[in-house]
Design a protein around this motif. Structure first.
Motif, PDB file in Angstrom:
ATOM      1  N   MET A   1      90.481 -88.505   1.149  1.00 34.90           N
ATOM      2  CA  MET A   1      91.672 -87.913   1.773  1.00 34.90           C
ATOM      3  C   MET A   1      92.362 -86.921   0.832  1.00 34.90           C
ATOM      4  N   GLU A   2      92.421 -87.273  -0.448  1.00 32.90           N
ATOM      5  CA  GLU A   2      93.067 -86.394  -1.420  1.00 32.90           C
ATOM      6  C   GLU A   2      92.292 -85.081  -1.573  1.00 32.90           C
ATOM      7  N   ILE A   3      90.958 -85.177  -1.498  1.00 35.59           N
ATOM      8  CA  ILE A   3      90.136 -83.972  -1.622  1.00 35.59           C
ATOM      9  C   ILE A   3      90.377 -83.029  -0.437  1.00 35.59           C
ATOM     10  N   VAL A   4      90.501 -83.596   0.752  1.00 38.02           N
ATOM     11  CA  VAL A   4      90.773 -82.805   1.953  1.00 38.02           C
ATOM     12  C   VAL A   4      92.134 -82.127   1.841  1.00 38.02           C
ATOM     13  N   LEU A   5      93.131 -82.882   1.401  1.00 31.10           N
ATOM     14  CA  LEU A   5      94.478 -82.334   1.236  1.00 31.10           C
ATOM     15  C   LEU A   5      94.480 -81.226   0.196  1.00 31.10           C
ATOM     16  N   PHE A   6      93.784 -81.443  -0.906  1.00 29.39           N
ATOM     17  CA  PHE A   6      93.686 -80.437  -1.967  1.00 29.39           C
ATOM     18  C   PHE A   6      93.062 -79.148  -1.422  1.00 29.39           C
ATOM     19  N   GLY A   7      91.980 -79.282  -0.674  1.00 26.80           N
ATOM     20  CA  GLY A   7      91.306 -78.117  -0.108  1.00 26.80           C
ATOM     21  C   GLY A   7      92.189 -77.361   0.866  1.00 26.80           C
ATOM     22  N   LEU A   8      92.929 -78.100   1.680  1.00 28.67           N
ATOM     23  CA  LEU A   8      93.823 -77.467   2.659  1.00 28.67           C
ATOM     24  C   LEU A   8      94.945 -76.709   1.964  1.00 28.67           C
ATOM     25  N   ILE A   9      95.504 -77.317   0.924  1.00 32.30           N
ATOM     26  CA  ILE A   9      96.578 -76.665   0.156  1.00 32.30           C
ATOM     27  C   ILE A   9      96.089 -75.346  -0.426  1.00 32.30           C
ATOM     28  N   ILE A  10      94.922 -75.372  -1.053  1.00 33.55           N
ATOM     29  CA  ILE A  10      94.381 -74.181  -1.712  1.00 33.55           C
ATOM     30  C   ILE A  10      94.059 -73.083  -0.702  1.00 33.55           C
ATOM     31  N   LEU A  11      93.456 -73.452   0.424  1.00 32.06           N
ATOM     32  CA  LEU A  11      93.077 -72.461   1.427  1.00 32.06           C
ATOM     33  C   LEU A  11      94.302 -71.762   2.010  1.00 32.06           C
ATOM     34  N   VAL A  12      95.283 -72.534   2.450  1.00 31.84           N
ATOM     35  CA  VAL A  12      96.489 -71.955   3.058  1.00 31.84           C
ATOM     36  C   VAL A  12      97.259 -71.121   2.034  1.00 31.84           C
ATOM     37  N   ALA A  13      97.382 -71.629   0.817  1.00 30.62           N
ATOM     38  CA  ALA A  13      98.109 -70.899  -0.220  1.00 30.62           C
ATOM     39  C   ALA A  13      97.403 -69.603  -0.597  1.00 30.62           C
ATOM     40  N   SER A  14      96.073 -69.608  -0.609  1.00 34.37           N
ATOM     41  CA  SER A  14      95.305 -68.401  -0.931  1.00 34.37           C
ATOM     42  C   SER A  14      95.487 -67.336   0.142  1.00 34.37           C
ATOM     43  N   ILE A  15      95.472 -67.756   1.402  1.00 36.05           N
ATOM     44  CA  ILE A  15      95.698 -66.821   2.508  1.00 36.05           C
ATOM     45  C   ILE A  15      97.090 -66.215   2.396  1.00 36.05           C
ATOM     46  N   LEU A  16      98.073 -67.047   2.091  1.00 38.83           N
ATOM     47  CA  LEU A  16      99.453 -66.596   1.976  1.00 38.83           C
ATOM     48  C   LEU A  16      99.614 -65.608   0.832  1.00 38.83           C
ATOM     49  N   GLN A  17      99.027 -65.914  -0.313  1.00 40.32           N
ATOM     50  CA  GLN A  17      99.140 -65.034  -1.478  1.00 40.32           C
ATOM     51  C   GLN A  17      98.493 -63.687  -1.214  1.00 40.32           C
ATOM     52  N   THR A  18      97.336 -63.695  -0.587  1.00 38.36           N
ATOM     53  CA  THR A  18      96.605 -62.454  -0.334  1.00 38.36           C
ATOM     54  C   THR A  18      97.298 -61.587   0.705  1.00 38.36           C
ATOM     55  N   SER A  19      97.853 -62.201   1.723  1.00 34.90           N
ATOM     56  CA  SER A  19      98.452 -61.437   2.824  1.00 34.90           C
ATOM     57  C   SER A  19      99.868 -60.966   2.526  1.00 34.90           C
ATOM     58  N   THR A  20     100.549 -61.621   1.595  1.00 36.28           N
ATOM     59  CA  THR A  20     101.946 -61.255   1.331  1.00 36.28           C
ATOM     60  C   THR A  20     102.201 -60.803  -0.102  1.00 36.28           C
ATOM     61  N   GLY A  21     101.343 -61.207  -1.043  1.00 29.82           N
ATOM     62  CA  GLY A  21     101.571 -60.875  -2.444  1.00 29.82           C
ATOM     63  C   GLY A  21     102.359 -61.948  -3.157  1.00 29.82           C
ATOM     64  N   PHE A  22     102.770 -62.949  -2.444  1.00 32.52           N
ATOM     65  CA  PHE A  22     103.482 -64.086  -3.033  1.00 32.52           C
ATOM     66  C   PHE A  22     103.077 -65.312  -2.236  1.00 32.52           C
ATOM     67  N   GLY A  23     103.469 -66.446  -2.692  1.00 31.63           N
ATOM     68  CA  GLY A  23     103.283 -67.619  -1.857  1.00 31.63           C
ATOM     69  C   GLY A  23     102.345 -68.679  -2.381  1.00 31.63           C
ATOM     70  N   PHE A  24     101.375 -68.295  -3.246  1.00 30.37           N
ATOM     71  CA  PHE A  24     100.460 -69.328  -3.711  1.00 30.37           C
ATOM     72  C   PHE A  24     101.216 -70.395  -4.487  1.00 30.37           C
ATOM     73  N   SER A  25     101.950 -69.966  -5.495  1.00 29.16           N
ATOM     74  CA  SER A  25     102.690 -70.937  -6.304  1.00 29.16           C
ATOM     75  C   SER A  25     103.816 -71.584  -5.508  1.00 29.16           C
ATOM     76  N   ILE A  26     104.445 -70.807  -4.607  1.00 27.10           N
ATOM     77  CA  ILE A  26     105.549 -71.340  -3.817  1.00 27.10           C
ATOM     78  C   ILE A  26     105.072 -72.462  -2.914  1.00 27.10           C
ATOM     79  N   LEU A  27     103.909 -72.280  -2.321  1.00 30.28           N
ATOM     80  CA  LEU A  27     103.381 -73.291  -1.405  1.00 30.28           C
ATOM     81  C   LEU A  27     102.567 -74.353  -2.140  1.00 30.28           C
ATOM     82  N   ALA A  28     101.707 -73.919  -3.059  1.00 31.88           N
ATOM     83  CA  ALA A  28     100.758 -74.849  -3.674  1.00 31.88           C
ATOM     84  C   ALA A  28     101.396 -75.797  -4.682  1.00 31.88           C
ATOM     85  N   THR A  29     102.252 -75.273  -5.557  1.00 33.81           N
ATOM     86  CA  THR A  29     102.773 -76.101  -6.645  1.00 33.81           C
ATOM     87  C   THR A  29     103.469 -77.381  -6.178  1.00 33.81           C
TER      88      THR A  29
END
Length: 238
Positions: A1-29
């Motif tokens: 379950m933790e691995i799935v959650l980790f993967g979901l966090i990284i994927l969504v945060a990566s999309i956010l960072q790429t599309s907006t220029g911010f957001g990876f650390s804001i969402l992921a951390t």
């Protein structure tokens, strides 16, 4: 379950960072702190954010406001040492509480159409605050995001300048974090496991960026800022 959650966090945060220029650390951390020790969460965030910023550099060069970027970097160099001192000697809970209250207050002001004028001195101050937040909690984004939103910066220049600044600040912060707080295999193994998801996030995020107009971008910015402020506030009280 933790691995799935980790993967979901990284994927969504990566999309956010790429599309907006911010957001990876804001969402992921904040979420990575649920799965890892503070130093591990911050260093994983720094490594992956550095990868994203490096990968996008060729695409954002034309959108970088170089004069502001230089001031951000100068201010960031001043703020970085202070941030690691805060990380080493201050309770994370108190730091998160203070940041959350300030973040929510400033976001509300922005939503009420409060605007500020961009100046050389303010560029340096924002760079310094972002630098200190990078080494202390791994989240340099909120100060720059609030500043650019308050000065009505176009989304292209916001993304380009922010990602370029991150490329510098994340690298230096990672070196400082590893030097003062140490590191372990968990950081690097987890970062390596996350790379395929980061690549997918880069591809999807680029497509989303070209479909977002300035109004949607602004609304999205407010949502992210409010989410971050509320999350940090709740987490600091739990």
């Amino acid at each position: 379950m933790e691995i799935v959650l980790f993967g979901l966090i990284i994927l969504v945060a990566s999309i956010l960072q790429t599309s907006t220029g911010f957001g990876f650390s804001i969402l992921a951390t904040p979420f990575l702190l649920l799965l890892f020790e503070p130093a591990e969460a911050i260093q994983i965030n720094l490594v992956l954010s550095l990868v994203i910023s490096s990968a996008l550099l060729s695409k954002i060069k034309k959108d970088i406001e170089r004069t502001i970027l230089k001031r951000f970097i100068i201010g960031g160099m001043v703020g970085l040492p202070g941030g690691i001192i805060v990380f080493m000697f201050t309770e994370t809970t108190k730091l998160k509480l203070g940041i959350s209250v300030l973040l929510l207050a400033l976001t509300v002001l922005l939503m009420l159409q409060f605007r500020i004028k961009q100046t050389q001195k303010r560029d340096l101050v924002i760079g310094g605050i972002s630098g200190s937040l990078t080494t202390s909690i791994g989240m340099p984004g909120p100060p720059i995001l609030l500043y650019f939103s308050g000065t009505d910066t176009p989304k292209e220049r916001l993304r380009g300048t922010t990602l370029a600044f991150y490329l510098f600040i994340y690298f230096v912060s990672l070196v400082i974090q590893v030097g003062f707080a140490g590191t372990n295999a968990t950081v690097w193994v987890s970062s390596a496991m996350a790379l395929p998801l980061v690549i997918i996030g880069l591809i999807l995020g680029q497509r989303i960026f070209h479909k977002i107009n300035q109004k949607m971008f602004t609304v999205f910015t407010y949502i992210i800022l409010l989410f971050t402020g509320i999350y940090l506030l709740v987490e600091s009280w739990i």
